[in-house]
Scaffold this active site. Structure first.
Site, PDB file in Angstrom:
ATOM      1  N   TYR A 166       0.918  -1.029  -0.013  1.00  0.00           N
ATOM      2  CA  TYR A 166      -0.154  -0.029  -0.030  1.00  0.00           C
ATOM      3  C   TYR A 166       0.992   1.327   0.026  1.00  0.00           C
ATOM      4  CZ  TYR A 166      -3.827   3.191   1.805  1.00  0.00           C
ATOM      5  OH  TYR A 166      -4.519   4.218   1.950  1.00  0.00           O
ATOM      6  N   LYS A 170       1.130   3.867  -2.891  1.00  0.00           N
ATOM      7  CA  LYS A 170       0.461   5.479  -2.627  1.00  0.00           C
ATOM      8  C   LYS A 170       1.897   6.642  -2.801  1.00  0.00           C
ATOM      9  CE  LYS A 170      -3.602   4.934  -1.617  1.00  0.00           C
ATOM     10  NZ  LYS A 170      -4.758   5.773  -2.436  1.00  0.00           N
TER      11      LYS A 170
END
Length: 305
Positions: A166, A170
């Site tokens: 993640y 991001k």
């Protein structure tokens, strides 16, 4: 938000069946936009739900007189992303803004992170942002306008435990956004990021095993998803024509402009460096400016305003 700040604009919001995406879709519609509500109808980890929540958001928008259609294509597939954009063009005749909000989590401590969980998260977040942005780029170029709004995260900008997939996605999105901004500025196309602090499905998996973690979650619950929507509407509007390549964060009633990597300290040696001189002089001279092994909760330590 009663003003029609994005009147007649056509906005795609991905992952808009709940949480932040839902609030952005509703706010866009209330501010005059015609909205494509995209949601594949899946749980946080990607499992199918019985009822697609995207259609429920469309029904909400239509109930207050707004214009919206639903779309259930996946952003993780290039052809699916193209169909999302084409749905906007076919229904409303143009595309003015994409809010890249769709996301999933597959949290694992790094040594237990599988290739499958790495791929799944990168596909939805980073590849998804690329695919939808790319699908819209030619339309934006031809009409000489467009706004891309990408959701990043403090997990990528600062760091977090158990989120290598993640976090990488991001932080990658912020670089993607900057590159789009540089390449597309000549066509009057803007690309910005929002780092949202809000309690939603994406944060509901945060552990609460200790009193400190529970206290952090209690603070996050004060930061409702609707607090993110006004900034997204602004960035989609013509009022934000001069705003490009920025990273904003929203914490409850607080908007922050986030830094981007820049040199902070340097050392120079006229005769050049050896491994030994780096150890003896270079690193000791730089060490005072080293960054600690922080998590986002170590950096954002103050209560939401």
């Amino acid at each position: 938000m009663n003003s029609k700040m994005v009147a007649n604009k056509v906005v795609v919001v991905t992952g808009a069946g709940g949480g932040i995406g839902r609030e952005i879709a509703l706010a866009m519609a209330r501010s005059g936009a015609r909205v494509v509500v995209n949601d594949i109808g899946a749980s946080l980890v990607g499992d199918a739900l019985a009822v697609n929540p995207g259609q429920q958001v469309v029904d909400e928008i239509r109930a207050f007189g707004g214009e919206a259609i639903s779309n259930s294509d996946s952003v993780s597939d290039a052809s699916g992303a193209t169909r999302i954009v084409e749905a906007a063009v076919d229904q409303f005749g143009r595309i003015d803004c994409i809010v890249n909000n769709a996301g999933i989590l597959r949290d694992r401590i790094f040594h237990k992170l599988s290739v499958e969980d790495w791929d799944a998260v990168l596909k939805v977040h980073l590849y998804g942002a690329f695919y939808t942005s790319k699908a819209a780029a030619l339309h934006f170029k031809e009409q000489g306008s467009g706004s891309l709004i990408h959701m990043t995260s403090a997990s990528g900008l600062v760091g977090n435990l158990g989120q290598a997939n993640y976090s990488a996605a991001k932080l990658g999105i912020t670089a993607l956004s900057k590159s789009i901004a540089l390449d597309m500025e000549r066509f009057n196309v803007r690309s910005n990021c929002i780092c949202p602090f809000a309690w939603s499905r994406m944060t509901s998996s945060i552990p609460t095993d200790t009193p400190e973690e529970q206290a952090r979650v209690d603070k996050l619950k004060q930061m409702t998803p609707d607090k993110i929507a006004p900034l997204a509407v602004y960035l989609a509007s013509d009022a934000a024509a001069e705003v490009n390549a920025q990273i904003f964060a929203v914490r409850n009633n607080e908007i922050l402009l986030m830094s981007q990597p820049r040199p902070i300290r340097s050392v120079h040696r006229s005769e050049g460096w050896t491994p030994e001189s780096i150890a003896e002089h270079g690193i000791p001279a730089l060490k005072a400016s080293f960054f600690a092994l922080d998590r986002s909760s170590d950096v954002f330590t103050w209560d939401p305003i």
